[in-house]
Design a protein around this motif. Structure first.
Motif, PDB file in Angstrom:
ATOM      1  N   VAL A  93      -4.473   2.908  27.400  1.00 56.37           N
ATOM      2  CA  VAL A  93      -5.961   3.502  26.537  1.00 56.37           C
ATOM      3  C   VAL A  93      -6.107   3.153  25.405  1.00 56.37           C
ATOM      4  CG1 VAL A  93      -7.222   5.261  25.767  1.00 56.37           C
ATOM      5  CG2 VAL A  93      -6.052   5.305  27.837  1.00 56.37           C
ATOM      6  N   MET A  94      -5.812   2.705  24.507  1.00 59.32           N
ATOM      7  CA  MET A  94      -5.864   1.638  22.875  1.00 59.32           C
ATOM      8  C   MET A  94      -5.865   0.917  22.644  1.00 59.32           C
ATOM      9  SD  MET A  94      -5.958   4.849  20.630  1.00 59.32           S
ATOM     10  CE  MET A  94      -6.108   5.433  22.029  1.00 59.32           C
TER      11      MET A  94
ATOM     12  N   SER B  59       6.870   6.202  17.094  1.00 60.07           N
ATOM     13  CA  SER B  59       6.859   6.031  18.918  1.00 60.07           C
ATOM     14  C   SER B  59       8.030   6.121  19.966  1.00 60.07           C
ATOM     15  CB  SER B  59       6.600   4.391  18.829  1.00 60.07           C
ATOM     16  OG  SER B  59       7.240   3.968  18.173  1.00 60.07           O
TER      17      SER B  59
ATOM     18  N   PHE C 102      -1.461   6.121  26.923  1.00 59.89           N
ATOM     19  CA  PHE C 102      -1.706   6.309  25.447  1.00 59.89           C
ATOM     20  C   PHE C 102      -2.178   4.913  25.279  1.00 59.89           C
ATOM     21  CE2 PHE C 102      -2.070   6.847  21.517  1.00 59.89           C
ATOM     22  CZ  PHE C 102      -2.525   7.882  20.864  1.00 59.89           C
TER      23      PHE C 102
ATOM     24  N   PRO D  94       3.322   8.635  29.840  1.00 57.13           N
ATOM     25  CA  PRO D  94       2.487   9.433  28.513  1.00 57.13           C
ATOM     26  C   PRO D  94       2.123   8.548  27.896  1.00 57.13           C
ATOM     27  CG  PRO D  94       4.018  11.372  29.487  1.00 57.13           C
ATOM     28  CD  PRO D  94       4.127   9.944  30.422  1.00 57.13           C
ATOM     29  N   PHE D  95       3.359   7.992  26.719  1.00 59.76           N
ATOM     30  CA  PHE D  95       2.990   7.165  25.950  1.00 59.76           C
ATOM     31  C   PHE D  95       1.988   5.549  26.671  1.00 59.76           C
ATOM     32  CE2 PHE D  95       3.920   4.465  22.374  1.00 59.76           C
ATOM     33  CZ  PHE D  95       3.978   5.385  21.454  1.00 59.76           C
TER      34      PHE D  95
ATOM     35  N   TRP E 186      -0.774  -2.720  19.625  1.00 61.18           N
ATOM     36  CA  TRP E 186      -0.641  -1.859  21.278  1.00 61.18           C
ATOM     37  C   TRP E 186      -0.513  -2.191  22.616  1.00 61.18           C
ATOM     38  CZ3 TRP E 186      -0.213   3.562  20.966  1.00 61.18           C
ATOM     39  CH2 TRP E 186      -1.405   3.664  19.506  1.00 61.18           C
TER      40      TRP E 186
END
Length: 468
Positions: free
Chosen positions: A449-450, A431, A446, A442-443, A123
Motif C-alpha cells: 500500500v505504501m 520492521s 502494508f 500483513p507487513f 517501500w
C-alpha cells in the motif's frame, strides 16, 4: 581514544584526500569516470586497511601479525567510522544558511517528487524482500520471514542501523541476521558507489544530464578537476575583520549554532513525546534532519537582523563541501568486508534483487516522476536507497559538483518526511520485529500500500505536472 589519536587519524585522512586528488590528476580513467578525490582516496584507504590488505596479510603472517590492520591502525579506523555521522549534520545544517528561505510551495514542488521517488524505492525493497523470503528463503533455506526486511535495513539503514539491531535479531531467534544485515550494508555502499558512477557516466554519454555535458569537448584541466587560472575568482568574501574573528571561524560557528538548535529540537521533541504519550518514536530519528531545521532557524534570524550581510553563502558552501569530502572518504574507507559463510546464497539473492529493484526504479520511475534534472535528482535517491544517505550525497556531488540543479535541495526537503520512517528511521528499526510479531503477509500488504501511494503520487500527480 586520546586527542593525539584523533588528530593523527585526521592527518592521515588528509593525506588520502591528497593522494586521491593526485591520482585524479594523473589517471585518465579516473577523470573519465568523474570520480571525486574523496571517492578515490576512500577506496585507496579501504584497500590498504584491515578489510583488504589486513585480510591478505592475516593469511600469510597470522592473526597476530602487525599487518593485520593493513597500514591503518584500529584507532584510525575507529575515528574515521564516527566521521560520517558527524559530517552529515554539517551538510544538512548548511543547506539553507545564506540563501533566500524557500516557501512551502517550493518545498512541495522541489521536494515532493523526490519524496515520491525515494518512498517508492524504499517501500519497494520491503515488497521485493518479503516476496523473496516467502517464495524462496523460508521454504528452501529454513530462514525466518523477517529476513525479507534486510534489504531496506542494510541498504538504507546502513551499518549503524544493522549494528543497532544486533540484540533485536538475537531476541527474534536468528542472530545470524546481524551478519547478513552488515553484509547487505557493505554491498549496498559498494554497489551504490560503483553502479551510481556507471549510471552518471551513462547519462553523460547519452546526453541525459544537464550539468555535466560535452565530455569530448572538456579541456584536460577540467577533466583533472583543476580550475583554469583565468577562471579563478577571489572566492568567499571576508565579511569580518581577522583581528576580531576569522571569517571561516565565524561561519563555522554559525553552522555549529544551527546543529545545536537541531539538537535542542530533537531532545525537546523526544522529551515531550515521552512525557505526553509514553512512546519513543523520536529516538529513532537521526539528528541531521533537525539540523536542517536549525539551519532554517538561523537563516530566518539572519534575514531579519543581519543588516551588515555578515553571512556569506560561498563560505557556507565551502564548509558544506569540506564536510561532504570528509563524509565520503571516511564512509568508504571504513566499509566492512567480512566474508559471509553459511547463508551466502540467500545473502546474494537478497542483494541481487535489491540492486535490480533500485536500478529498475532509477530507469523507469526517475524520468517519469522527477520534473527536471531527472538524472541529477534520481541518482541521489538511488544512492541512498542502495547505500545510505552518504552515498546519495556523494553521487549528487559527482553529477552536480557546483550545486547548479535542485538535486541537493530536493534531496534535503525529502528527508523531512522520509527519514523519520525509512532510511534508518522508525519503520527500518521496527520492521523485523513487526514481521516477526504479526507475520510477513500483513507487513507485505502494508508495504505494498505504501509503495502504491508513492507510485501514484509520483507518476500520476508529479508526472502529470511535468507533462503540463
Amino acid at each position: 581514544m586520546s586527542p593525539e589519536h584523533i588528530g593523527f587519524a585526521l592527518l592521515i585522512l588528509g593525506i588520502f584526500l591528497l593522494l586521491g586528488k593526485w591520482i585524479r590528476m594523473r589517471v585518465e580513467l579516473m577523470q573519465n569516470l568523474f570520480l571525486p578525490a574523496s571517492v578515490i582516496g576512500g577506496f585507496l584507504a579501504l584497500f590498504l586497511g584491515p578489510g583488504v590488505l589486513g585480510r591478505i596479510a592475516g593469511n600469510f603472517f597470522g592473526e597476530d601479525s602487525f599487518w593485520i590492520t593493513g597500514i591503518l591502525t584500529e584507532e584510525i579506523m575507529e575515528v574515521w567510522s564516527s566521521l560520517p555521522g558527524l559530517m552529515i549534520n554539517i551538510v544538512f545544517a548548511t543547506l539553507f544558511i545564506g540563501t533566500v528561505l524557500p516557501g512551502l510551495k517550493r518545498i512541495w514542488n522541489v521536494g515532493g517528487p523526490q519524496l515520491a521517488f525515494g518512498w517508492s524505492l524504499g517501500w519497494g525493497q520491503y515488497v521485493i524482500g518479503l516476496l523473496l523470503a516467502l517464495l524462496v528463503l523460508v521454504p528452501f533455506y529454513d530462514m525466518p520471514p523477517f529476513v525479507g526486511a534486510l534489504i531496506e535495513i542494510g541498504f538504507e539503514g546502513g551499518h549503524g542501523t544493522a549494528a543497532g539491531l544486533q540484540e533485536t535479531f538475537a531476541d527474534l531467534g536468528f542472530p545470524e541476521a546481524y551478519d547478513l544485515a552488515v553484509g547487505m550494508a557493505t554491498v549496498g555502499i559498494l554497489s551504490g558507489v560503483i553502479i551510481g558512477i556507471i549510471l552518471i557516466n551513462w547519462g553523460v554519454r547519452r546526453d541525459k544530464t544537464k550539468i555535466i555535458s560535452n565530455v569530448k569537448g572538456m579541456s584536460a584541466m577540467k577533466k583533472a578537476g583543476i580550475v583554469e587560472e583565468e577562471d579563478r575568482n577571489s572566492g568567499p568574501e571576508k565579511t569580518v575583520r581577522s583581528e576580531s574573528i576569522e571569517t571561516l571561524t565565524f561561519h563555522f560557528a554559525i553552522v555549529g549554532l544551527a546543529i545545536f538548535i537541531g539538537y535542542l529540537l530533537l531532545e525537546g521533541i523526544t522529551w515531550l513525546e515521552a512525557a505526553l504519550f509514553g512512546s519513543d518514536f523520536m529516538t529513532y530519528v537521526p539528528l541531521f534532519p533537525l539540523a536542517m531545521f536549525g539551519g532554517l532557524a538561523v537563516q530566518f534570524f539572519v534575514d531579519k537582523y543581519d543588516k551588515h550581510r555578515l553571512v556569506d553563502r560561498q563560505m557556507i558552501t565551502s564548509i558544506q563541501g569540506f564536510a561532504l569530502d570528509i563524509l565520503i572518504i571516511s564512509a568508504i574507507a571504513t566499509v566492512s568486508l567480512a566474508v559471509l559463510g553459511e547463508y551466502l546464497v540467500p545473502f546474494l539473492l537478497l542483494a541481487l534483487f535489491g540492486i535490480l529493484w533500485n536500478v529498475f526504479g532509477f530507469f523507469v520511475f526517475g524520468p517519469k516522476m522527477l520534473p527536471d534534472y531527472w538524472l541529477e535528482r534520481a541518482i541521489g535517491d538511488f544512492g541512498q536507497s542502495t547505500g545510505v544517505t552518504a552515498t546519495g550525497l556523494m553521487l549528487i556531488r559527482v553529477a552536480d559538483p557546483e550545486t547548479e540543479s535542485p538535486a541537493l535541495e530536493g534531496f534535503g526537503y525529502k528527508q523531512l518526511v522520509f527519514e523519520p520512517f525509512l532510511g534508518g528511521g522508525l519503520v527500518t528499526a521496527l520492521s523485523a520485529p513487526l514481521v516477526f510479531q504479526f507475520g510477513p503477509i500483513p507487513f507485505l500488504i502494508f508495504a505494498s500500500v505504501m509503495l502504491l501511494i508513492g507510485l501514484l503520487m509520483g507518476l500520476l500527480y508529479f508526472g502529470r505536472k511535468k507533462a503540463e
